[in-house]
Design an enzyme around this catalytic site. Structure first.
Site, short mmCIF file in Angstrom:
data_model
loop_
_atom_site.label_atom_id
_atom_site.label_comp_id
_atom_site.label_asym_id
_atom_site.label_seq_id
_atom_site.Cartn_x
_atom_site.Cartn_y
_atom_site.Cartn_z
N HIS A 162 6.08 -35.21 -7.07
CA HIS A 162 6.88 -35.62 -5.90
C HIS A 162 8.35 -35.23 -6.02
O HIS A 162 9.07 -35.27 -5.03
CB HIS A 162 6.79 -37.14 -5.68
CG HIS A 162 5.42 -37.63 -5.35
ND1 HIS A 162 4.69 -37.14 -4.28
CD2 HIS A 162 4.62 -38.54 -5.95
CE1 HIS A 162 3.51 -37.74 -4.23
NE2 HIS A 162 3.43 -38.59 -5.24
N ASP A 198 -4.12 -34.20 -7.33
CA ASP A 198 -3.75 -35.62 -7.27
C ASP A 198 -4.09 -36.17 -5.88
O ASP A 198 -4.13 -35.43 -4.90
CB ASP A 198 -2.24 -35.74 -7.53
CG ASP A 198 -1.77 -37.17 -7.69
OD1 ASP A 198 -1.58 -37.59 -8.85
OD2 ASP A 198 -1.58 -37.88 -6.66
N ASP A 287 -5.94 -40.03 -9.86
CA ASP A 287 -6.01 -41.17 -8.94
C ASP A 287 -7.01 -40.93 -7.80
O ASP A 287 -7.11 -41.74 -6.88
CB ASP A 287 -4.63 -41.57 -8.41
CG ASP A 287 -3.74 -40.39 -8.07
OD1 ASP A 287 -4.24 -39.26 -7.98
OD2 ASP A 287 -2.52 -40.61 -7.89
C1 OKS Z 1 4.93 -47.44 -3.12
C2 OKS Z 1 4.17 -46.54 -4.04
C3 OKS Z 1 3.90 -45.23 -3.42
C4 OKS Z 1 2.84 -44.47 -4.12
C5 OKS Z 1 3.39 -43.51 -5.12
C6 OKS Z 1 2.38 -42.48 -5.48
C7 OKS Z 1 2.51 -42.06 -6.91
C8 OKS Z 1 1.50 -41.03 -7.24
N1 OKS Z 1 6.26 -47.67 -3.57
N2 OKS Z 1 1.72 -39.77 -6.88
O1 OKS Z 1 0.88 -38.81 -7.17
O2 OKS Z 1 0.48 -41.26 -7.85
ZN ZN Z 2 -0.93 -39.69 -7.07
#
Ligand code: OKS
Ligand code: ZN
Length: 345
Positions: A162, A198, A287
């Site tokens: 991200h 992912d 995930d």
């Molecule tokens: C809310 C959480 C948002 C999800 C984050 C995702 C993290 C992840 N504050 N990205 O691949 O696994």
């Molecule tokens: Zn993720």
């Protein structure tokens, strides 16, 4: 398969994040990497610490301002108030549309908003050291591929996909997959493909390479109409300028079965084969697992064996990089299933 793992990841151990306005324990915890390293060791893989310094490659992927901000963040936070040592900084204001994002205010929290896409990336004193070790792992792995290794797995955390050129978000600070791809380009690969499996769209990686044709980005993820990161990851995002046609998003509705997910994987693999890449980087988020507490795909542990075998069939030097995956106790088995299937197919 060689595994790269740095114990420095422990330095990033925030205590809480926000969920629907409440403080909750962090999903992205140090125990994730511990489970992964433990399972890989138990299955006989040798674990190496990173040896490379990623600083040069990092400055080709991220802006220097952002890197300087990240490295100095904790001391800046303490400078706001020494009592901040026992709390975590969070942004509270962001430069949306009609506000200016071309200036950097002096105020630390304002800068934190400028360099963040959300309030979901808690920082602590050791965040920079841990994130830097992950980027060092990515560069070390790229060097091993350059030296003739067929595949390397980076058991890194915090994750990276991200994080964009100048922002953090979604538990990510430095984009390890982008660093790996850039390092492979640097080490003589003309074309690098990134496959992001992912559950969440890798908005940071996409944005870093959006106008480039030397790095193909392909992603299968939960439909951003309902799933994080919401504001990127749609099928009509195909790249721009030189990069037109070198970005492929395959959003799948939340609740997609494992069978349909593997159909999407076939589409992704066929685009990668057609690209004739010299190397592959996989943003290996786990995930997509049916037991994941924050995601809504339904892969079973055995499906990760199938995934590893399919990746192997692409026939490319491959660098696997851990991203998300929060069913912590099963994370090691799921990661090792991909790694072993890749090795044994
Ligand atoms: C809310 C959480 C948002 C999800 C984050 C995702 C993290 C992840 N504050 N990205 O691949 O696994
Ligand atoms: Zn993720």
């Amino acid at each position: 398969m060689i595994v790269i793992f740095s114990s420095q990841h422990e330095q990033h151990a925030p205590e809480y994040e926000f969920f629907r306005g409440e403080r909750v324990p962090c999903f992205e915890s140090p125990s994730r990497a511990v489970f992964v390293a433990k399972e890989l060791t138990a299955r006989g893989h040798s674990i190496h610490a990173p040896v490379a310094d990623s600083r040069t490659i990092l400055s080709q992927v991220h802006t220097q301002r952002y890197l300087d901000f990240l490295e100095s963040s904790w001391s800046r936070w303490l400078a706001v108030d020494p009592a901040n040592a026992s709390t975590q900084p969070f942004p509270s204001v962001w430069p949306v549309r009609s506000l200016r994002s071309d200036i950097e205010p002096d105020n630390f929290i304002a800068q934190l908003g400028l360099y963040s896409m959300d309030n979901g990336s808690p920082m602590v004193a050791g965040t920079w050291v841990a994130a830097k070790a992950g980027a060092d792992a990515a560069v070390s792995a790229a060097e091993l591929l350059g030296g003739g290794e067929q595949a390397v797995f980076c058991a890194t955390r915090p994750p990276g996909h991200h994080a964009g050129a100048d922002f953090m978000g979604g538990y990510c600070f430095l984009n390890n997959a982008a660093v790996a791809a850039q390092a492979l380009r640097h080490n003589g690969c003309d074309r690098v493909a990134i496959l992001d499996v992912d559950y969440h769209h890798g908005n940071g990686t996409q944005s870093i390479f959006y106008d480039r044709s030397d790095v193909l980005f392909v992603s299968i993820h939960g439909d951003p109409r309902t799933e994080y990161p919401f504001y990127l990851g749609y099928a009509d995002e195909q790249g721009e300028a030189e990069g037109e046609g070198f970005n492929l998003n395959i959003p799948m509705h939340a609740g997609t079965s494992s069978e349909r997910w593997f159909d999407a994987l076939e589409m992704a693999c066929s685009r990668i084969s057609q690209y004739r890449a010299d190397a592959l980087v996989v943003s290996l988020g786990l995930d997509t697992f049916e037991g994941d507490p924050i995601s809504k795909f339904a892969l079973r542990s055995d499906d990760f064996i199938k995934l590893g075998a399919r990746l192997k069939r692409l026939g490319l030097p491959t660098l696997l990089i851990l991203e998300g995956g929060y069913a912590t106790a099963t994370l090691g088995v799921n990661a090792a299933n991909v790694v072993d299937a890749f090795d044994q197919t």
